[in-house]
Design a protein around this motif. Structure first.
Motif, mmCIF file in Angstrom:
data_model
loop_
_atom_site.group_PDB
_atom_site.id
_atom_site.type_symbol
_atom_site.label_atom_id
_atom_site.label_comp_id
_atom_site.label_asym_id
_atom_site.label_seq_id
_atom_site.Cartn_x
_atom_site.Cartn_y
_atom_site.Cartn_z
ATOM 1 N N ALA A 105 3.006 -11.639 45.850
ATOM 2 C CA ALA A 105 2.289 -12.917 46.409
ATOM 3 C C ALA A 105 0.923 -12.613 46.395
ATOM 4 N N GLY A 106 0.453 -11.361 46.528
ATOM 5 C CA GLY A 106 -0.956 -11.311 46.632
ATOM 6 C C GLY A 106 -1.589 -11.104 45.747
ATOM 7 N N LYS A 107 -1.131 -11.312 44.375
ATOM 8 C CA LYS A 107 -1.690 -11.352 43.256
ATOM 9 C C LYS A 107 -2.778 -12.502 42.751
ATOM 10 N N PRO A 108 -3.783 -12.457 42.263
ATOM 11 C CA PRO A 108 -4.600 -13.537 42.060
ATOM 12 C C PRO A 108 -3.811 -14.858 41.425
ATOM 13 N N GLY A 109 -4.138 -15.878 42.243
ATOM 14 C CA GLY A 109 -3.426 -17.193 41.588
ATOM 15 C C GLY A 109 -2.213 -17.282 42.102
ATOM 16 N N ALA A 110 -1.363 -16.410 42.696
ATOM 17 C CA ALA A 110 -0.041 -16.440 43.056
ATOM 18 C C ALA A 110 -0.159 -16.967 44.645
ATOM 19 N N THR A 111 1.154 -17.553 44.862
ATOM 20 C CA THR A 111 1.492 -17.928 46.269
ATOM 21 C C THR A 111 3.102 -17.582 46.565
ATOM 22 N N LEU A 112 3.209 -17.502 47.866
ATOM 23 C CA LEU A 112 4.557 -17.139 48.458
ATOM 24 C C LEU A 112 5.340 -18.294 48.012
ATOM 25 N N VAL A 113 4.869 -19.313 48.296
ATOM 26 C CA VAL A 113 5.885 -20.440 48.025
ATOM 27 C C VAL A 113 6.411 -20.508 46.636
ATOM 28 N N GLN A 114 5.406 -20.360 45.716
ATOM 29 C CA GLN A 114 5.764 -20.474 44.247
ATOM 30 C C GLN A 114 6.683 -19.213 43.978
ATOM 31 N N ILE A 115 6.607 -18.124 44.594
ATOM 32 C CA ILE A 115 7.466 -17.083 44.238
ATOM 33 C C ILE A 115 8.904 -17.360 44.899
ATOM 34 N N ILE A 116 9.175 -17.924 45.730
ATOM 35 C CA ILE A 116 10.393 -17.805 46.479
ATOM 36 C C ILE A 116 11.066 -19.228 46.431
ATOM 37 N N ARG A 117 10.342 -20.192 46.257
ATOM 38 C CA ARG A 117 10.879 -21.564 45.899
ATOM 39 C C ARG A 117 10.102 -22.451 45.147
ATOM 40 N N ALA A 145 12.809 -14.761 32.066
ATOM 41 C CA ALA A 145 11.919 -15.922 32.339
ATOM 42 C C ALA A 145 10.887 -15.600 33.611
ATOM 43 N N TYR A 146 11.414 -14.818 34.493
ATOM 44 C CA TYR A 146 10.674 -14.589 35.785
ATOM 45 C C TYR A 146 9.474 -13.487 35.361
ATOM 46 N N PHE A 147 9.661 -12.537 34.745
ATOM 47 C CA PHE A 147 8.609 -11.456 34.547
ATOM 48 C C PHE A 147 7.377 -11.858 33.884
ATOM 49 N N PRO A 148 7.390 -12.758 32.938
ATOM 50 C CA PRO A 148 5.957 -13.142 32.316
ATOM 51 C C PRO A 148 5.387 -14.035 33.008
ATOM 52 N N VAL A 149 5.808 -14.924 34.037
ATOM 53 C CA VAL A 149 5.246 -15.563 34.941
ATOM 54 C C VAL A 149 4.570 -15.201 36.178
ATOM 55 N N HIS A 150 5.335 -14.081 36.852
ATOM 56 C CA HIS A 150 4.834 -13.453 37.947
ATOM 57 C C HIS A 150 4.382 -12.213 37.953
ATOM 58 N N PHE A 151 4.725 -11.414 36.807
ATOM 59 C CA PHE A 151 4.392 -10.084 36.538
ATOM 60 C C PHE A 151 3.177 -10.198 35.282
ATOM 61 N N GLY A 152 3.252 -11.205 34.710
ATOM 62 C CA GLY A 152 2.294 -11.084 33.573
ATOM 63 C C GLY A 152 2.611 -10.138 32.314
ATOM 64 N N MET A 153 3.909 -9.883 32.388
ATOM 65 C CA MET A 153 4.413 -8.929 31.256
ATOM 66 C C MET A 153 5.867 -9.363 30.954
ATOM 67 N N GLU A 154 6.193 -8.910 29.681
ATOM 68 C CA GLU A 154 7.594 -9.126 29.332
ATOM 69 C C GLU A 154 8.509 -8.076 29.956
ATOM 70 N N LEU A 155 9.942 -8.499 30.165
ATOM 71 C CA LEU A 155 10.666 -7.470 30.538
ATOM 72 C C LEU A 155 11.073 -6.482 29.626
ATOM 73 N N ALA A 156 10.526 -5.775 29.370
ATOM 74 C CA ALA A 156 10.433 -4.728 28.149
ATOM 75 C C ALA A 156 10.328 -3.192 28.591
ATOM 76 N N ALA A 157 10.395 -2.305 27.994
ATOM 77 C CA ALA A 157 10.484 -0.862 28.196
ATOM 78 C C ALA A 157 8.999 -0.368 28.057
ATOM 79 N N ALA A 158 8.432 0.664 28.837
ATOM 80 C CA ALA A 158 7.351 1.244 28.520
ATOM 81 C C ALA A 158 7.401 2.119 27.338
ATOM 82 N N PRO A 159 6.281 2.282 26.550
ATOM 83 C CA PRO A 159 6.412 3.306 25.505
ATOM 84 C C PRO A 159 6.727 4.719 25.691
ATOM 85 N N LEU A 160 7.349 5.330 25.338
ATOM 86 C CA LEU A 160 7.582 6.821 25.548
ATOM 87 C C LEU A 160 7.788 7.064 27.022
#
Length: 418
Positions: free
Chosen positions: A306-318, A398-413
C-alpha cells in the motif's frame, strides 16, 4: 534484478572432539569431591539434511557423564554458534535425568559457509558442523516426525496452512487451553492451489503446512499459547515458522517483494471468504479517505504494498482489482471487496499471528493476507476445492501485474531443477 539461488543446508553433523579439563588421563579436581563432569558426547543430530535458515530437525543433543561413567543431571549446558551465522534458540539448559540436553539450532543462510555449533559444560565441549548445498525445485522437505512440510517454490508467493493437520502423536500432550478445532480439508485445499498455479505458470509457489492436529499445536499463535511449554510441540512450532521465514527471505532475495497467503477455514453462518489484513471490522467500515490514512496503512499486513507509488490501501483491499473483488468475479463471495466493504457486525476473522509475522506490517517486503474459507461450497468436496483453487490461481494472475507491476512468473535461475 539479480536472482539468487535457493540454498539448502546438508548437515554433516559429527562429533569433532570431546575435550577434557586436564592434561592428565584421570579426572580433574580433588579426588573426594564427588561426581565430576568428565565426558560430554553428542547423542543426536548427526548426518541430517535441513534447509538453510531453518531448525535442525533432530538435536543438537549431548549427554554428560561423570568420572565413573554415570550420567549427570541438573548441570547447565551452553550452546553457542561458532561460525556461519544462525542461532541457538535455547542457549543454555540443564541436563535431564538421562544426562541429556537438547537445544534447537536455526542454521545460517549464507551459501558456501561452514556452520559450526559448540555445546559446553565448563571446559568440556563438543562441536557439530554443517555444509551448504543447493535444493531441488518442487521437492518436499519435512520436519522431524513429518509434523510440518515445505515445498520449495520459485514464484514470489508463499502459501501456508496451519490448522488442517490430523496427526495425534502421543509424544506431544494435548493443549489444555485455546482453540483446538481443525480447519477441515485445508491441507488438501492448499495443495490444490499449488497445482492450479503450476498448471497456469509452469512454476511453483512456496507451500508450508502443519500436519499436527490443532489440539497438539496451533502454529497461528505465539509460542506460549501454541505449544504450551511442551518441548516437542515447541520444536514443531519453530520448524513450521522457520520454513515460512526462509520462504519469505528467498522470495525477497529473488524478486525484491512478494505476497503471502495464510489459508484457513471458518464456521461462520455466512458462506463467504473472509480476507484478513489485520484491520478490524470497525476499521473496514470507515470511509475511504480515513482508511487510506498512514495509521491504517501502517497497521495492515499489506503496508509495503500500500506504500508503493500510486497505490492506496483502499484500492488494494476493496478496489476493483482487490483480491476479494477478483475472487467475487470468479463466483466466490468475499469480504472485503468492492461490493462488500466491511463485514459490519457479522463474525469476521481479520488475521492472526502468522499474518503479523510473515506479512509486511512489522518487517520485510512480502505483504500478506489471511483467507478464511467457508466449508460448504469451498472446502467440502474435491470438486469445490478444485474450483476454489482455480479461481484463486486466476485471481492471483490478475492481481500481480496490477499491484506488484510484474507477472506471476518464476525468477530466472531461482532454484535448481531435478
Amino acid at each position: 534484478m539479480r536472482r539468487h539461488p535457493f540454498p539448502i543446508v546438508l548437515l554433516l553433523l559429527g562429533l569433532l572432539g570431546v575435550f577434557g579439563c586436564s592434561d592428565s588421563s584421570g579426572p580433574s579436581g580433588p579426588p573426594n569431591d564427588g561426581p565430576v563432569p568428565t565426558t560430554l558426547s553428542a547423542v543426536e543430530g548427526e548426518g541430517l539434511q535441513a534447509l538453510a535458515g531453518t531448525i535442525l530437525p533432530m538435536g543438537p543433543t549431548v549427554q554428560l557423564k561423570d568420572q565413573n561413567g554415570q550420567v549427570m543431571s541438573d548441570r547447565i549446558v551452553t550452546f553457542q554458534v561458532m561460525e556461519g551465522g544462525g542461532t541457538a534458540v535455547i542457549p543454555s539448559l540443564a541436563t535431564d535425568s538421562q544426562g541429556w540436553a537438547r537445544s534447537m539450532w536455526i542454521l545460517g543462510t549464507t551459501a558456501g559457509s561452514t556452520q559450526r555449533l559448540r555445546a559446553s559444560v565448563g571446559c568440556l565441549s563438543v562441536e557439530f558442523q554443517a555444509e551448504v548445498v543447493q535444493p531441488v525445485l518442487g521437492q518436499k522437505y519435512s520436519s522431524r516426525g513429518g509434523y510440518a512440510d515445505y515445498y520449495a517454490g520459485n514464484l514470489p508467493l508463499v502459501l501456508t496452512a496451519p490448522h488442517g493437520g490430523s496427526l495425534l502423536p502421543t509424544e506431544i500432550p494435548d493443549r489444555s487451553w485455546g482453540t483446538t478445532g481443525q480447519d477441515r480439508n485445508t491441507v488438501e485445499l492448499i495443495l490444490r492451489v499449488r497445482d492450479a498455479i503450476y498448471q497456469r505458470t509452469g512454476a511453483y509457489p512456496h507451500v508450508i503446512y502443519s500436519n499436527l492436529h490443532r489440539i497438539k499445536l496451533d502454529p497461528n499463535r505465539e509460542i506460549v499459547e501454541a505449544a504450551q511449554d511442551d518441548p516437542e510441540s515447541e520444536r514443531a512450532w519453530w520448524e513450521y515458522h522457520t520454513f515460512a521465514d526462509r520462504a519469505r527471505d528467498l522470495v525477497e532475495a529473488a524478486f525484491g517483494e512478494g505476497f503471502y497467503i495464510d489459508l484457513h477455514g471458518h464456521g461462520h453462518e455466512i458462506p463467504r471468504l473472509e480476507l484478513g489484513y489485520l484491520l478490524s471490522a470497525t476499521t473496514l467500515s470507515l470511509a475511504d479517505e480515513f482508511l487510506n490514512s498512514p495509521n491504517y496503512v501502517n497497521g495492515s499486513s499489506v503496508k509495503v504494498l500500500a506504500g508503493k507509488p500510486g497505490a492506496t490501501l483502499v484500492q488494494i483491499i476493496r478496489g476493483p482489482q482487490a483480491l476479494g473483488t477478483l475472487l467475487e468475479a470468479r463466483g466466490l463471495p468475499a469480504v472485503p471487496s468492492q461490493s462488500q466493504h466491511s463485514p459490519g457486525n457479522d463474525p469476521y476473522f481479520n488475521g492472526g499471528y502468522s499474518t503479523v509475522r510473515h506479512g509486511s506490517r512489522d518487517t520485510g517486503k512480502v505483504s500478506g493476507v489471511q483467507i478464511e474459507c467457508n466449508f460448504g461450497g469451498v472446502r467440502d468436496t474435491a470438486e469445490n476445492r478444485q474450483a476454489f483453487a482455480e479461481a484463486l490461481a486466476d485471481a492471483l494472475l490478475a492481481y500481480f501485474p496490477v499491484h506488484f507491476g510484474m507477472e506471476l512468473a518464476a525468477a530466472p535461475l531461482a532454484i535448481r531443477s531435478p
